[in-house]
Enzyme design. Structure first.
Site: not given
Ligand SMILES: *Cc1c(COP(=O)(O)O)cnc(C)c1O
Length: 463
Positions: A364, A391
């Site tokens: 968000y 990652c």
């Protein structure tokens, strides 16, 4: 849109983010009470304590990353909501924000009810001993099995979300020989988001039955024809992280409008309305949420006024705060690992968790604060980005923050206001082990949800 990569743009375009943190705070060691739970304090020797316990001791005993929950603060927030709404209203804690058996017991003891929206949440609520009549079941796609279990357990209400579900719940109730109390969830044409509310394009979403299209009135007709369902009220939930009460005002007015229509068409006055949750909290000191007593007064006044105008008896009100209760009660404790200074840009501070324990920043663009908590520092402020160990370059915990320039591996950082939607949305990405939730109260800490282990991961992997 990637704000972190500027291959062709000016090198400094993104140094000082728009909005927050345009200047470093006056004192990096101060802890703003708007974002920290009530027992958090910086002690004599500069470290931070919560519930009377030094965070370094918590890290030593329970490890990092860990969610540290201030039980005193949690209970105080429950009481504040309970007291603000009084005897003529019900406060349902929205379990999806964070749920564990300990939390269910605190809610029970403090007089709150509980919203669940899945079989797993229902199982947790019942396992902790929450009386079924104090539980409400939500969801836009409840399975037949979830419905059956809820009716069988005797939940106080099921919030109907579609025409098909009316038939499903009625069928389950008939089979079990029950009369199931239900509410109908309506979409009122207001969708409220952070700092704003939009009154267009709102019905284009998966929840509820639209008022404007007449679907809600049709749902009422269908429910009233079914003996196995007892229609107790109308439900509306308009969004999340809302600061402006104007959206609730529109919502309450439209829900009361439907109650009036129901009285005129069917000659009955429904006894309850539920205005949902979504009340905002402070993630940074710039956020300015309303207090429960202001919210209660505001909602109570709106409903009373609208009912007076319509000549309706004032129905029993319920609300469903999740974030506003649990959000501010916890912080995530991390240990600093690698530091990477990008000359003229910022310093990337890597911590031992990340998007697996807080997805909200990536999901968000949520803003958080952060502080060095294992010691005080008199060093200069350093523009930092707190990132995780996953990652993914979007693995950001706090996008823009000032931390002391002498920050070093092994220091402890805490990100406040992570009680809601962090552990409950946590994942095992990169086979991360989801962190524990440690409850602290009166100088004592205990695990209420333990850290996952590699054995837990391998137990699911049946080869
Ligand atoms: C998510 C949700 C809530 C709680 O929202 P918060 O923003 O945590 O207060 C309440 N009611 C319903 C129906 C919800 O879906």
């Amino acid at each position: 849109m990637s704000r972190s990569a500027h291959p062709a743009g000016p090198r400094y375009a993104d140094v000082l983010p728009e909005g927050h943190y345009t200047a470093p705070p006056a004192d990096l060691n101060s802890l703003d009470s708007r974002v920290w739970s009530q027992t958090v304090e910086r002690t004599q020797d500069g470290a931070v304590a919560v519930g009377g316990l030094d965070v370094r001791k918590i890290a030593e005993e329970f490890g990092t990353p860990a969610y540290v929950m201030d039980e005193t603060d949690f209970r105080a927030r429950c009481r504040a909501w309970r007291d603000a709404f009084g005897q003529d209203a019900d406060v349902f804690y929205a379990g999806k924000a964070f749920l564990s058996r300990a939390v269910v017991r605190w809610l029970y003891e403090e007089g709150l009810n509980l919203d669940v929206c899945s079989g797993g949440e229902l199982a947790t609520a019942l396992a902790a001993g929450m009386p079924a009549e104090r539980i409400a079941l939500h969801g836009n796609n409840k399975s037949n099995e979830e419905i059956h279990r809820a009716v069988e357990a005797g939940v106080g209400r099921i919030v109907l979300d579609s025409f098909q579900e009316i038939a499903r719940v009625a069928h389950a109730a008939e089979r079990l020989g029950r009369r199931q109390p239900v509410q109908i969830r309506v979409t009122v044409g207001v969708e409220a988001h952070t700092h704003e509310f939009i009154a267009t394009a709102h019905e284009d979403q998966k929840f509820g039955l639209a008022l404007a299209e007449g679907q809600a009135a049709e749902a009422v007709r269908r429910v009233l024809r079914l003996d196995s369902l007892e229609l107790i009220g109308i439900h509306s939930h308009i969004g999340s992280q809302i600061f402006d009460m104007a959206g609730f005002e529109v919502s309450a007015r439209r829900v009361v409008g439907l109650l009036t229509q129901i009285r005129d068409e069917h000659g009955i006055e429904l006894p309850e309305i539920d205005l949902g949750g979504g009340l905002g909290i402070a993630y940074t000191p710039e956020d300015d949420p309303r207090e429960p007593h202001e919210i209660a007064k505001s909602l109570g006044d709106i409903v009373t006024r609208e009912c007076e105008v319509a000549g309706l008896a004032v129905p029993r009100l319920s609300v469903e705060p999740g974030r506003a209760i649990v959000g501010p009660t916890a912080f995530t404790l991390y240990e600093v690992g690698t530091l990477k200074e990008l000359e003229g840009l910022r310093t990337y501070v890597s911590v031992d968790g990340g998007m697996s324990d807080n997805i909200r920043t990536a999901l968000y663009d949520a803003e958080y604060s952060v502080a060095l908590v294992s010691r005080a520092s008199a060093a200069e402020p350093m523009l930092s980005r707190v990132v995780g160990k996953h990652c993914e370059s979007g693995d950001i915990v706090v996008r823009d923050a000032f931390l002391p320039a002498d920050l070093a591996p092994g220091d402890l950082l805490a990100v406040p206001a992570t009680g809601a939607y962090c552990r409950s949305m946590a994942s095992n990405y990169n086979h991360a082990l989801r962190p524990p939730v440690i409850a602290v109260r009166d100088g004592e800490a205990r695990t209420i949800l333990r850290r996952e282990t590699e054995e837990d991961l391998l137990r699911l992997d049946v080869g």
